[in-house]
Scaffold this motif. Structure first.
Motif, PDB file in Angstrom:
ATOM      1  N   ARG A 188       0.973  -1.232  -0.070  1.00 55.80           N
ATOM      2  CA  ARG A 188      -0.096  -0.025   0.055  1.00 55.80           C
ATOM      3  C   ARG A 188       0.890   1.297   0.148  1.00 55.80           C
ATOM      4  N   ALA A 189       2.028   1.136   0.915  1.00 57.04           N
ATOM      5  CA  ALA A 189       2.561   2.254   1.081  1.00 57.04           C
ATOM      6  C   ALA A 189       3.497   2.662  -0.674  1.00 57.04           C
ATOM      7  N   ASP A 190       3.998   1.534  -1.096  1.00 57.68           N
ATOM      8  CA  ASP A 190       4.448   1.659  -2.493  1.00 57.68           C
ATOM      9  C   ASP A 190       3.443   2.178  -3.581  1.00 57.68           C
ATOM     10  N   ARG A 191       2.257   1.735  -3.630  1.00 53.99           N
ATOM     11  CA  ARG A 191       1.353   2.345  -4.328  1.00 53.99           C
ATOM     12  C   ARG A 191       1.068   3.791  -4.221  1.00 53.99           C
ATOM     13  N   LEU A 192       0.782   4.177  -2.874  1.00 52.98           N
ATOM     14  CA  LEU A 192       0.654   5.576  -2.835  1.00 52.98           C
ATOM     15  C   LEU A 192       1.662   6.410  -2.965  1.00 52.98           C
ATOM     16  N   VAL A 193       2.779   5.857  -2.962  1.00 50.18           N
ATOM     17  CA  VAL A 193       4.258   6.685  -2.922  1.00 50.18           C
ATOM     18  C   VAL A 193       4.076   7.009  -4.743  1.00 50.18           C
ATOM     19  N   ARG A 194       4.039   5.951  -5.289  1.00 46.16           N
ATOM     20  CA  ARG A 194       4.096   5.883  -6.569  1.00 46.16           C
ATOM     21  C   ARG A 194       3.023   6.805  -7.608  1.00 46.16           C
ATOM     22  N   GLY A 195       1.667   7.020  -6.847  1.00 47.67           N
ATOM     23  CA  GLY A 195       0.738   7.743  -7.447  1.00 47.67           C
ATOM     24  C   GLY A 195       0.755   8.988  -6.751  1.00 47.67           C
ATOM     25  N   ALA A 196       1.718   9.431  -6.050  1.00 47.48           N
ATOM     26  CA  ALA A 196       1.297  10.822  -5.397  1.00 47.48           C
ATOM     27  C   ALA A 196       1.725  12.126  -6.278  1.00 47.48           C
ATOM     28  N   ALA A 197       0.529  12.844  -6.106  1.00 47.67           N
ATOM     29  CA  ALA A 197       0.717  14.143  -7.065  1.00 47.67           C
ATOM     30  C   ALA A 197       1.233  15.149  -6.048  1.00 47.67           C
ATOM     31  N   HIS A 198       1.187  15.007  -4.761  1.00 50.70           N
ATOM     32  CA  HIS A 198       1.685  16.027  -3.713  1.00 50.70           C
ATOM     33  C   HIS A 198       2.364  15.003  -2.764  1.00 50.70           C
ATOM     34  N   LEU A 199       3.784  15.339  -2.632  1.00 52.32           N
ATOM     35  CA  LEU A 199       4.400  14.611  -1.560  1.00 52.32           C
ATOM     36  C   LEU A 199       5.262  15.443  -0.693  1.00 52.32           C
ATOM     37  N   ALA A 200       5.150  15.263   0.570  1.00 49.72           N
ATOM     38  CA  ALA A 200       5.228  15.989   1.649  1.00 49.72           C
ATOM     39  C   ALA A 200       6.506  15.135   2.252  1.00 49.72           C
ATOM     40  N   TYR A 201       7.518  15.882   3.076  1.00 47.47           N
ATOM     41  CA  TYR A 201       8.550  15.031   3.793  1.00 47.47           C
ATOM     42  C   TYR A 201       9.494  15.778   4.752  1.00 47.47           C
ATOM     43  N   PHE A 202       9.580  15.537   5.869  1.00 43.31           N
ATOM     44  CA  PHE A 202      10.648  16.248   6.855  1.00 43.31           C
ATOM     45  C   PHE A 202      11.872  16.044   6.441  1.00 43.31           C
ATOM     46  N   ARG A 203      12.630  16.923   6.626  1.00 39.74           N
ATOM     47  CA  ARG A 203      14.229  16.628   6.743  1.00 39.74           C
ATOM     48  C   ARG A 203      14.949  17.878   7.318  1.00 39.74           C
ATOM     49  N   LYS A 204      16.180  17.826   7.563  1.00 37.32           N
ATOM     50  CA  LYS A 204      17.016  18.929   8.011  1.00 37.32           C
ATOM     51  C   LYS A 204      17.350  19.679   6.822  1.00 37.32           C
ATOM     52  N   ALA A 205      17.292  21.256   7.315  1.00 37.44           N
ATOM     53  CA  ALA A 205      17.388  21.995   6.237  1.00 37.44           C
ATOM     54  C   ALA A 205      18.763  21.756   5.446  1.00 37.44           C
ATOM     55  N   GLY A 206      18.898  21.852   4.005  1.00 35.99           N
ATOM     56  CA  GLY A 206      20.022  21.783   3.177  1.00 35.99           C
ATOM     57  C   GLY A 206      20.305  20.166   2.856  1.00 35.99           C
ATOM     58  N   ARG A 207      19.706  19.355   3.526  1.00 38.07           N
ATOM     59  CA  ARG A 207      19.826  17.882   3.221  1.00 38.07           C
ATOM     60  C   ARG A 207      18.662  17.161   2.626  1.00 38.07           C
ATOM     61  N   ALA A 208      18.706  15.984   1.771  1.00 38.47           N
ATOM     62  CA  ALA A 208      17.800  15.561   1.278  1.00 38.47           C
ATOM     63  C   ALA A 208      16.624  14.869   2.005  1.00 38.47           C
ATOM     64  N   GLY A 209      17.468  14.447   3.265  1.00 36.99           N
ATOM     65  CA  GLY A 209      16.502  13.662   4.241  1.00 36.99           C
ATOM     66  C   GLY A 209      16.297  12.079   3.857  1.00 36.99           C
ATOM     67  N   ARG A 210      16.267  11.289   4.908  1.00 35.46           N
ATOM     68  CA  ARG A 210      16.169   9.808   4.561  1.00 35.46           C
ATOM     69  C   ARG A 210      14.733   9.470   4.006  1.00 35.46           C
TER      70      ARG A 210
END
Length: 246
Positions: free
Chosen positions: A26-48
């Protein structure tokens, strides 16, 4: 007159411990189909979280990086730390609410499981009464960590205790002393304190340090043999239970 847009859903999607192959279907399906994708990160880094989904995203995805305003610059016990993060979560939640109310679904990437020591929990509490929110659970980092040691973490009636390295040394030692099996999260710069607490609790000789479990830079070693060095935030200490078995 145009019909009002149907409210979108904010998805808190657990990615698991870091290996993309350990994501749920389910996670794979939602990630692949996402039109809007938000994620946390430390400024200046891509983030895990963002790095975990490299190569999985649609070409026209709109990315929404959420940069932490503070990580280790202010002590946890300083009221300013909580205040800065509270403002950050409020501002970020407002943006996600606006997107959802405009009719857009938003996938929020969550390292590990969204409801286990994750930043998404703070968004969830601000979102859940405003817009639809759906949680996708995942394999936790601690599960990947004890698997990496090659030994079962609990036997028989063992009670598993989960602690965080951010606790005081006295509190850590007290809980460690009463534990059958033990997981300590959020090691990072807290490694010397965690080691001292395990020594006081008489469990240092049974402790394992697992760095970046399931990731390409995974490293597993007896904690007693690990020097007091900087270790990644994504490090976990495991003490295996010794309970009954056939």
């Amino acid at each position: 007159m145009r019909p009002a847009a149907q409210t979108g859903t904010v998805y808190g999607v657990g990615l698991g411990p870091g290996d993309p192959e350990l994501m749920s279907v389910r996670a794979d399906r939602l990630v692949r189909g996402a039109a809007h994708l938000a994620y946390f990160r430390k400024a200046g880094r891509a983030g895990r979280a963002r790095s975990t989904v490299n190569g999985l995203l649609r070409a026209d995805v709109r990315e929404i990086p959420m940069d932490y305003p503070v990580t280790t610059e202010i002590p946890l016990e300083d009221p300013a730390y909580a205040a800065r993060l509270a403002d950050f979560y409020a501002e970020t939640s407002t943006h996600l609410i606006e997107l959802a109310k405009s009719g857009s679904d938003v996938v929020v990437l969550c390292e590990g499981d969204p409801f286990f020591y994750g930043s998404f929990m703070h968004l969830y509490m601000r979102l859940r009464e405003r817009v639809p929110v759906s949680i996708v659970p995942a394999i936790t980092g601690m599960s990947a960590a004890w698997t990496a040691t090659g030994m079962p973490v609990t036997w028989g009636d063992d009670v598993l205790t989960v602690l965080t390295g951010t606790m005081t040394e006295d509190a850590l030692a007290r809980h460690m002393g009463a534990a059958d099996a033990l997981v300590v999260m959020k090691i990072g710069r807290n490694l010397p304190k965690v080691r001292a607490a395990l020594q006081a609790a008489g469990k240092l000789d049974r402790a394992w340090l697992v760095e970046c479990a399931s990731m390409t830079d995974e490293r597993v070693s007896p904690l007693a043999q690990a020097a007091d060095r900087a270790v990644p935030y994504f490090s976990i200490v495991i003490v295996h239970g010794q309970g009954r078995r056939p």
